[in-house]
Design a protein around this motif. Sequence first.
Motif, mmCIF file in Angstrom:
data_model
loop_
_atom_site.group_PDB
_atom_site.id
_atom_site.type_symbol
_atom_site.label_atom_id
_atom_site.label_comp_id
_atom_site.label_asym_id
_atom_site.label_seq_id
_atom_site.Cartn_x
_atom_site.Cartn_y
_atom_site.Cartn_z
ATOM 1 N N ILE A 272 0.841 -1.203 0.000
ATOM 2 C CA ILE A 272 0.000 0.000 0.000
ATOM 3 C C ILE A 272 0.871 1.246 0.000
ATOM 4 O O ILE A 272 0.612 2.213 -0.729
ATOM 5 N N ASN A 273 1.919 1.221 0.813
ATOM 6 C CA ASN A 273 2.815 2.370 0.887
ATOM 7 C C ASN A 273 3.474 2.651 -0.466
ATOM 8 O O ASN A 273 3.565 3.808 -0.909
ATOM 9 N N LYS A 274 3.919 1.583 -1.135
ATOM 10 C CA LYS A 274 4.543 1.748 -2.442
ATOM 11 C C LYS A 274 3.557 2.310 -3.457
ATOM 12 O O LYS A 274 3.900 3.175 -4.272
ATOM 13 N N PHE A 275 2.320 1.836 -3.392
ATOM 14 C CA PHE A 275 1.293 2.332 -4.308
ATOM 15 C C PHE A 275 1.020 3.810 -4.077
ATOM 16 O O PHE A 275 0.962 4.595 -5.034
ATOM 17 N N VAL A 276 0.865 4.198 -2.808
ATOM 18 C CA VAL A 276 0.583 5.597 -2.487
ATOM 19 C C VAL A 276 1.718 6.502 -2.936
ATOM 20 O O VAL A 276 1.503 7.563 -3.525
ATOM 21 N N LEU A 277 2.962 6.073 -2.679
ATOM 22 C CA LEU A 277 4.103 6.878 -3.084
ATOM 23 C C LEU A 277 4.159 7.022 -4.608
ATOM 24 O O LEU A 277 4.533 8.071 -5.142
ATOM 25 N N GLY A 278 3.773 5.927 -5.310
ATOM 26 C CA GLY A 278 3.765 5.994 -6.763
ATOM 27 C C GLY A 278 2.722 6.984 -7.286
ATOM 28 O O GLY A 278 2.975 7.708 -8.246
ATOM 29 N N VAL A 279 1.571 7.011 -6.616
ATOM 30 C CA VAL A 279 0.511 7.938 -7.019
ATOM 31 C C VAL A 279 0.911 9.385 -6.764
ATOM 32 O O VAL A 279 0.649 10.279 -7.566
ATOM 33 N N LEU A 280 1.566 9.615 -5.639
ATOM 34 C CA LEU A 280 1.947 10.968 -5.250
ATOM 35 C C LEU A 280 3.218 11.472 -5.880
ATOM 36 O O LEU A 280 3.577 12.640 -5.749
#
Length: 283
Positions: A272-280
């Motif tokens: 989840i953290n990796k996904f959020v960082l990718g989005v941001l």
Amino acid sequence: RERRATLLVVVVCAIIALFHGGASVGGFTAPRRSIAAVTMARASPSAARVPEPGSVDPGPEPESTRLPGVRRDLVSRIGQVPSGLVDESEALEKSAFPIPAEDLIALTKAHLADQDLANGTNADWFADDFRFVAPVVGPFGKDEYIKALSTFELRKAFPDISSNYHHFRVDPFEPNRVWFSIKFTATNTGPILGRPATGKAVESPVQAHSYTFNERGEITKQTIGYVLDKETGNTGGLGGAFGLFYAIGYGLPFPEAQPWTPSPLYGALMGINKFVLGVLKPT
């Protein structure tokens, strides 16, 4: 379940035997040296003293010909020191422990040499309150540790095992404790755990060990097998006997003896953290 319990007992004995009956150190000479000479190596002569936190140690003048392959802006920063840098020599000089740093290191090397001569049973070095502690195994008291020493011999499986001892230094925060590093290299040419030799070579990561001494020069605590970089060697990031077994294809059937893997919860959170960082991430 009974088989796994038996395996665990054997492995505990293996770990103790490995770290107490390691490779020969051979003779050595331990001349008297200043405390500064036996603490952690300095990066440069200017590091022998510790400037005020946040200050800049001028160090050697950067020249256009100095470190030609290194970026110029990085060369210009040589001499800076971080805040919170400990002056190890000064800390050890203030120690009230009666055995000097260089002699503690000499005692450590003598024990390592003596244990090989005694075939791993030099228990006369241990204080009555001795403790053995590894990342998974232990803590064990003196009697329990000594008993386990005589039950397993890894040298039969790895006759050429070498500990490659290096980087001996005294802890400035615990001036009666000596830290050193080891890096096992070995070849499995003998049977192990009732299984045939594999002929496979082993190279472990560098691991941190330590001995803590009392004022009589006896060892009160031994720590072993703390891996410094799990990405090195061929043991799956494992230290001690677990790493040796894994490297030759005989990894033991419980999580502590296998390379680390994240738990489902931790893995999900990191995903989840990796996904959020990718989005941001800025485009």
